[in-house]
Enzyme design. Structure first.
Site, short mmCIF file in Angstrom:
data_model
loop_
_atom_site.label_atom_id
_atom_site.label_comp_id
_atom_site.label_asym_id
_atom_site.label_seq_id
_atom_site.Cartn_x
_atom_site.Cartn_y
_atom_site.Cartn_z
CE LYS A 119 -4.48 0.86 0.17
NZ LYS A 119 -5.55 0.01 -0.36
P1 NAD Z 1 -12.83 7.65 -3.17
O1 NAD Z 1 -11.83 8.69 -2.83
O2 NAD Z 1 -13.22 7.44 -4.58
O3 NAD Z 1 -14.18 7.90 -2.33
C1 NAD Z 1 -14.18 8.05 -0.94
C2 NAD Z 1 -15.55 8.53 -0.51
O4 NAD Z 1 -15.58 8.55 0.91
C3 NAD Z 1 -15.87 9.94 -0.95
O5 NAD Z 1 -17.24 10.02 -1.30
C4 NAD Z 1 -15.58 10.78 0.29
O6 NAD Z 1 -16.30 12.00 0.33
C5 NAD Z 1 -16.04 9.82 1.36
N1 NAD Z 1 -15.47 10.13 2.67
C6 NAD Z 1 -14.20 10.48 2.97
N2 NAD Z 1 -14.09 10.74 4.27
C7 NAD Z 1 -15.31 10.53 4.83
C8 NAD Z 1 -15.83 10.64 6.12
N3 NAD Z 1 -15.07 11.01 7.14
N4 NAD Z 1 -17.15 10.33 6.32
C9 NAD Z 1 -17.92 9.95 5.30
N5 NAD Z 1 -17.48 9.84 4.04
C10 NAD Z 1 -16.19 10.13 3.80
O7 NAD Z 1 -12.25 6.29 -2.51
P2 NAD Z 1 -12.64 4.81 -2.90
O8 NAD Z 1 -11.67 4.33 -3.90
O9 NAD Z 1 -14.10 4.70 -3.15
O10 NAD Z 1 -12.26 4.05 -1.53
C11 NAD Z 1 -13.16 3.99 -0.44
C12 NAD Z 1 -12.76 2.85 0.47
O11 NAD Z 1 -12.74 1.61 -0.26
C13 NAD Z 1 -11.36 2.98 1.10
O12 NAD Z 1 -11.37 2.37 2.36
C14 NAD Z 1 -10.51 2.14 0.16
O13 NAD Z 1 -9.32 1.70 0.78
C15 NAD Z 1 -11.47 1.00 -0.14
N6 NAD Z 1 -11.18 0.27 -1.37
C16 NAD Z 1 -11.12 0.88 -2.57
C17 NAD Z 1 -10.85 0.13 -3.71
C18 NAD Z 1 -10.83 0.73 -5.09
O14 NAD Z 1 -10.73 -0.02 -6.06
N7 NAD Z 1 -10.95 2.03 -5.25
C19 NAD Z 1 -10.63 -1.25 -3.60
C20 NAD Z 1 -10.73 -1.85 -2.35
C21 NAD Z 1 -11.01 -1.09 -1.23
#
Ligand code: NAD
Length: 429
Positions: A119
């Site tokens: 990561k």
């Molecule tokens: P992203 O940046 O596209 O979206 C994050 C979302 O969370 C946004 O809508 C943001 O406004 C919201 N957010 C941030 N802080 C917040 C808070 N304090 N309270 C409420 N909402 C909040 O990120 P993503 O890629 O969708 O990732 C989200 C989660 O999923 C993370 O934990 C990431 O590690 C996990 N994840 C992502 C992927 C991927 O392919 N993108 C894969 C596996 C896991």
């Protein structure tokens, strides 16, 4: 099994003070208690193989130079190139990145992918930075971590606060360094640069795949089922969309700027258009604004945290009123909250299984780039569904057979795969 299976103090010293790393370590200790893995192997798994901290100076739009701190942690290199996202968020620190790298190892193990976990992250607020600043930050970070990345060494992907454009800048910077186009250095990049059709949606689709299996098992009909989604980014927005397509009513949604609710069901395609037009979720007209603290405790069938780690803790866990907790985010539930939810009979689909669709489609992308032979979206989606469904049932079967929670079953499968590979390879020299 030794009384203290993760007795190494190296990791404790380096990552002390990180509650997210402590969470990952507590989980590993719980797995060690139910597995026959030799304690020395568990000890090797308790501390990441490599951690690099870099100082990234960039010129800001106002002409000043600002230094950002970046991290890349490779939990293991045992099972193949290490693989894991790159996140841009203000709270990023070494312990958080180390925990996320460890979870990636278990996730790749559950999915049987030829990857180890990694990561990366930069402590910054991308929402407050210009496109030019983000590009300079990304390119300089890539340059700084160059000695430890490579298509056969460590492959990055988008995560919180990063997207396919971020990956395109990394791909270009790396390609300029090696002197030829190297799309296989990152996954989750734009299609025209060798990206994989369906990769952007894959994490959310994988989450919904697990939800569908769970509601079938629990004899729930989609039409009587409601969902609440925290986070409306890459993962959360696709989860909401895919749930709505299946007739599941999404009754509340929130992001870092606010939360909304409509008990009759939020019109998700309309909300997606609203957000695509540059507007805030909280300004969506056909729903009422609710306090952020009420989002996760809204009564619903399926709660999908898809934003941040440790949002479900010992304070709010007793107030959750969901039947299924599908963890789209990494590490959204603290171990204390996990115990409370298990005691309350909540059906938990743990993160390392639930959101594994992202790394699975990343694997498809890496394979296509190496072979220069590309699949259509139907092939990607079908293969994703097949692998997610089979992983879900492997975890569920172990959970039922051993009478252990789904999280412990998922961790056991993931840890065991990596541990067995370590044992087979032996210790160098
Ligand atoms: P992203 O940046 O596209 O979206 C994050 C979302 O969370 C946004 O809508 C943001 O406004 C919201 N957010 C941030 N802080 C917040 C808070 N304090 N309270 C409420 N909402 C909040 O990120 P993503 O890629 O969708 O990732 C989200 C989660 O999923 C993370 O934990 C990431 O590690 C996990 N994840 C992502 C992927 C991927 O392919 N993108 C894969 C596996 C896991």
């Amino acid at each position: 099994m030794s009384a203290n299976p993760t007795k190494s103090t190296v990791g404790d010293n380096l990552f002390a003070g990180s509650p997210t790393y402590q969470m990952a370590k507590t989980q590993l200790e719980a797995v060690a208690k139910v597995m026959d893995t030799p304690p020395d192997v568990i000890e090797r798994l308790a501390t990441p193989k490599r951690s690099l901290i870099v100082n990234i100076p960039i010129r800001m739009e106002n002409g000043e130079i600002h230094c950002f701190i970046g991290y890349r942690v490779q939990h293991s290199l045992t099972s193949g190139p290490s693989k894991g996202g790159l996140r841009y968020a203000p709270h990023v620190d070494l312990g958080e990145v180390a925990a996320l790298a460890m979870w990636m190892s278990w996730k790749c193990g559950i999915m049987n992918l030829p990857f180890s976990g990694a990561k990366g992250g930069i402590a910054c607020d991308p929402a407050k930075m210009s496109r030019g600043e983000l590009e300079r930050l990304t390119r300089r970070y890539t340059e700084e971590v160059l000695p430890i990345i490579g298509p056969r060494v460590d492959v990055m992907a988008p995560d919180l606060g990063t997207d396919e454009q971020t990956m395109a800048w990394i791909m270009d910077t790396y390609s300029m360094k090696v002197g030829h186009a190297a799309p296989e250095i990152v996954t989750g990049k734009p299609i025209e640069l060798g990206g994989c059709l369906g990769r952007r949606e894959a994490t959310g689709r994988g989450v919904v795949c697990c939800i569908v299996e769970a509601i079938t098992e629990l004899n729930l009909s989609p039409q009587e089922t409601t969902a609440v989604v925290q986070g409306f980014g890459n993962v959360g927005s696709v989860v909401a969309q895919e749930l709505a397509i299946r007739g599941i009513k999404v009754i509340a949604v929130g992001d870092r700027y606010g939360s909304i609710r409509n008990p009759r069901g939020i019109d998700i395609p309309a909300l997606l258009r609203h957000v695509a037009a540059g507007k805030m979720v909280k300004d969506f007209q056909e729903a009422e604004v609710i306090p952020d603290a009420d989002l996760l405790t809204t009564p619903c069938t399926i709660l999908v945290p898809s934003a941040m780690e440790r949002v479900i803790n010992r304070d709010n866990a007793p107030k959750l009123k969901c039947r299924i907790l599908a963890e789209g985010a990494n590490g959204p539930t603290t171990p204390e909250a996990d115990d409370i939810l298990n005691n309350n009979g909540v059906f938990i689909i743990p993160d390392i299984l639930c959101n594994a669709g992202g790394v699975t489609a990343s694997y498809f992308e890496w394979v296509q780039d190496l072979q220069q032979y590309f699949w259509n979206e139907h092939q990607v989606n079908e293969k994703l569904r097949e692998l997610m469904t089979s992983a879900y049932h492997r975890v569920r079967a172990l959970s039922l057979r051993r009478q252990i929670p789904m999280r412990l079953a998922a961790l056991s499968i993931g840890v065991e795969k990596v541990a067995n590979e370590k044992i087979r390879r032996g210790l160098f020299p």
